[in-house]
Scaffold this motif. Structure first.
Motif, PDB file in Angstrom:
ATOM      1  N   TYR A   7      29.062   2.950  19.508  1.00 24.15           N
ATOM      2  CA  TYR A   7      29.249   3.279  18.097  1.00 24.15           C
ATOM      3  C   TYR A   7      28.253   4.340  17.635  1.00 24.15           C
ATOM      4  O   TYR A   7      28.625   5.325  16.988  1.00 24.15           O
ATOM      5  CB  TYR A   7      29.097   2.016  17.244  1.00 24.15           C
ATOM      6  CG  TYR A   7      29.255   2.265  15.763  1.00 24.15           C
ATOM      7  CD1 TYR A   7      30.518   2.301  15.173  1.00 24.15           C
ATOM      8  CD2 TYR A   7      28.147   2.457  14.951  1.00 24.15           C
ATOM      9  CE1 TYR A   7      30.669   2.536  13.817  1.00 24.15           C
ATOM     10  CE2 TYR A   7      28.279   2.700  13.591  1.00 24.15           C
ATOM     11  CZ  TYR A   7      29.543   2.727  13.032  1.00 24.15           C
ATOM     12  OH  TYR A   7      29.678   2.966  11.687  1.00 24.15           O
ATOM     13  N   GLN A   8      26.982   4.153  17.976  1.00 25.07           N
ATOM     14  CA  GLN A   8      25.953   5.093  17.537  1.00 25.07           C
ATOM     15  C   GLN A   8      26.114   6.453  18.202  1.00 25.07           C
ATOM     16  O   GLN A   8      25.964   7.494  17.550  1.00 25.07           O
ATOM     17  CB  GLN A   8      24.560   4.519  17.820  1.00 25.07           C
ATOM     18  CG  GLN A   8      24.217   3.321  16.965  1.00 25.07           C
ATOM     19  CD  GLN A   8      22.816   2.799  17.223  1.00 25.07           C
ATOM     20  OE1 GLN A   8      21.949   2.848  16.371  1.00 25.07           O
ATOM     21  NE2 GLN A   8      22.594   2.271  18.418  1.00 25.07           N
ATOM     22  N   ASP A  11      29.099   8.269  16.741  1.00 20.54           N
ATOM     23  CA  ASP A  11      28.823   8.663  15.368  1.00 20.54           C
ATOM     24  C   ASP A  11      27.905   9.883  15.314  1.00 20.54           C
ATOM     25  O   ASP A  11      28.119  10.815  14.530  1.00 20.54           O
ATOM     26  CB  ASP A  11      28.197   7.493  14.613  1.00 20.54           C
ATOM     27  CG  ASP A  11      28.142   7.727  13.113  1.00 20.54           C
ATOM     28  OD1 ASP A  11      29.086   8.340  12.570  1.00 20.54           O
ATOM     29  OD2 ASP A  11      27.165   7.296  12.480  1.00 20.54           O
ATOM     30  N   LEU A  12      26.893   9.892  16.155  1.00 22.59           N
ATOM     31  CA  LEU A  12      25.920  10.988  16.150  1.00 22.59           C
ATOM     32  C   LEU A  12      26.398  12.215  16.919  1.00 22.59           C
ATOM     33  O   LEU A  12      25.853  13.302  16.744  1.00 22.59           O
ATOM     34  CB  LEU A  12      24.590  10.500  16.746  1.00 22.59           C
ATOM     35  CG  LEU A  12      23.859   9.434  15.926  1.00 22.59           C
ATOM     36  CD1 LEU A  12      22.675   8.882  16.703  1.00 22.59           C
ATOM     37  CD2 LEU A  12      23.392   9.998  14.592  1.00 22.59           C
ATOM     38  N   SER A  13      27.414  12.038  17.762  1.00 22.18           N
ATOM     39  CA  SER A  13      27.915  13.174  18.547  1.00 22.18           C
ATOM     40  C   SER A  13      28.490  14.268  17.651  1.00 22.18           C
ATOM     41  O   SER A  13      28.436  15.456  18.000  1.00 22.18           O
ATOM     42  CB  SER A  13      28.984  12.695  19.536  1.00 22.18           C
ATOM     43  OG  SER A  13      30.112  12.167  18.854  1.00 22.18           O
ATOM     44  N   LYS A  14      29.030  13.888  16.489  1.00 21.93           N
ATOM     45  CA  LYS A  14      29.582  14.886  15.567  1.00 21.93           C
ATOM     46  C   LYS A  14      28.483  15.832  15.087  1.00 21.93           C
ATOM     47  O   LYS A  14      28.657  17.054  15.082  1.00 21.93           O
ATOM     48  CB  LYS A  14      30.243  14.186  14.380  1.00 21.93           C
ATOM     49  CG  LYS A  14      31.367  13.230  14.771  1.00 21.93           C
ATOM     50  CD  LYS A  14      31.850  12.431  13.571  1.00 21.93           C
ATOM     51  CE  LYS A  14      32.876  11.391  13.985  1.00 21.93           C
ATOM     52  NZ  LYS A  14      33.298  10.542  12.838  1.00 21.93           N
ATOM     53  N   GLU A  63      21.087   2.637   7.962  1.00 22.68           N
ATOM     54  CA  GLU A  63      22.524   2.378   7.951  1.00 22.68           C
ATOM     55  C   GLU A  63      22.938   1.469   9.101  1.00 22.68           C
ATOM     56  O   GLU A  63      23.662   0.491   8.902  1.00 22.68           O
ATOM     57  CB  GLU A  63      23.280   3.709   8.039  1.00 22.68           C
ATOM     58  CG  GLU A  63      24.789   3.543   8.054  1.00 22.68           C
ATOM     59  CD  GLU A  63      25.520   4.869   8.189  1.00 22.68           C
ATOM     60  OE1 GLU A  63      26.729   4.841   8.467  1.00 22.68           O
ATOM     61  OE2 GLU A  63      24.869   5.928   8.026  1.00 22.68           O
ATOM     62  N   TYR A  64      22.467   1.795  10.297  1.00 22.55           N
ATOM     63  CA  TYR A  64      22.858   1.003  11.464  1.00 22.55           C
ATOM     64  C   TYR A  64      22.245  -0.389  11.418  1.00 22.55           C
ATOM     65  O   TYR A  64      22.885  -1.370  11.811  1.00 22.55           O
ATOM     66  CB  TYR A  64      22.432   1.721  12.747  1.00 22.55           C
ATOM     67  CG  TYR A  64      23.145   3.028  12.974  1.00 22.55           C
ATOM     68  CD1 TYR A  64      24.517   3.133  12.807  1.00 22.55           C
ATOM     69  CD2 TYR A  64      22.441   4.157  13.352  1.00 22.55           C
ATOM     70  CE1 TYR A  64      25.175   4.335  13.010  1.00 22.55           C
ATOM     71  CE2 TYR A  64      23.081   5.363  13.555  1.00 22.55           C
ATOM     72  CZ  TYR A  64      24.452   5.450  13.380  1.00 22.55           C
ATOM     73  OH  TYR A  64      25.090   6.642  13.578  1.00 22.55           O
ATOM     74  N   THR A  85      20.155   4.921  22.541  1.00 21.09           N
ATOM     75  CA  THR A  85      20.893   6.018  21.910  1.00 21.09           C
ATOM     76  C   THR A  85      20.052   7.286  21.869  1.00 21.09           C
ATOM     77  O   THR A  85      20.516   8.360  22.270  1.00 21.09           O
ATOM     78  CB  THR A  85      21.317   5.637  20.481  1.00 21.09           C
ATOM     79  OG1 THR A  85      22.189   4.504  20.527  1.00 21.09           O
ATOM     80  CG2 THR A  85      22.040   6.798  19.810  1.00 21.09           C
TER      81      THR A  85
END
Length: 239
Positions: A7-8, A11-14, A63-64, A85
């Protein structure tokens, strides 16, 4: 753990993709511009990447943490998921940054020259090293530097989350002032202390001796200390 990590990372790949698109455009414009102008320059994308790591680390916790805590995930798993991550992101970024710099060095003409951070810090060693060792040192040093900035941002985010309002103000205002104003004040008012600290940093990072492996060890120890402290602070964090 796999779901947290997936998930992390997704999400951070963008943000990572957008960042490198921007960096690629900037580098392309810089290479073309310097070739046209005929200027000789030495540069890189290292510091911008470290700044990106610090910002992502600052945004990585709250947030996480709230999301995973509400779904019954333990603090230990949240911390390990965050650590894995940032380690994965550091590895990916170190590979991309190193490839960027080597590709630019290959495609650019003689009047444009780029150097990696490790090549700048350990110039004599990197100049004499064979290509395999040079690439290995570049990757490891870059990875550790990325990870330490991620970890520092993550720690600051946890401290900010755990602090009361006065503490939040102190962190938000005090840290930038310390960097912008504190270091110059120490340099001017306490030159001997600054010189001693600077010399110690050069020795601890292996820069004074030109040995990057000492720097690797020091960076690894710093990462361990920062993340250990982060976990100790996080253990009692509440939603």
């Amino acid at each position: 753990m796999k779901k947290i990590l997936k998930y992390q990372c997704l999400d951070l790949s963008k943000a990572l993709i957008i960042y490198y698109i921007v960096i690629a455009l900037i580098l392309a414009i810089a290479v073309v511009g310097m070739n046209i102008a005929g200027d000789k320059n030495t540069g890189g994308i290292g510091f911008s990447s470290e700044f990106f790591c610090l910002i992502v680390g600052l945004c990585l916790f709250r947030e996480y943490f709230c999301l995973f805590m509400q779904n019954g995930v333990s603090r230990k798993k949240i911390f390990l998921g965050g650590l894995l991550t940032i380690s994965i992101l550091s590895l990916i970024m170190s590979i991309i940054d190193t490839l960027f710099l080597y590709i630019i060095d290959i495609i650019s003409v003689n009047n444009v020259r780029y150097m990696t951070l490790s090549s700048s810090l350990y110039f004599n060693f990197m100049y004499e090293a064979n290509p395999i060792i040079k690439t290995f040192v570049d990757l490891i040093i870059t990875f550790l530097i990325m990870l330490i900035f991620f970890s520092a941002g993550y720690l600051i985010a946890i401290l900010f989350y755990r602090s009361a309002k006065p503490g939040k103000v102190l962190i938000a205002v005090g840290l930038p002032l310390l960097v912008v104003g504190g270091i110059p004040v120490i340099t001017v008012c306490f030159p001997d202390i600054f010189a001693a600290l600077f010399s110690f940093c050069l020795m601890a990072l292996g820069i004074s001796s030109g040995n990057p492996f000492i720097g690797m060890l020091t960076l690894a120890i710093c990462i361990f200390v920062i993340n250990t402290f982060s976990y100790l602070v996080m253990r009692r964090a509440e939603i």
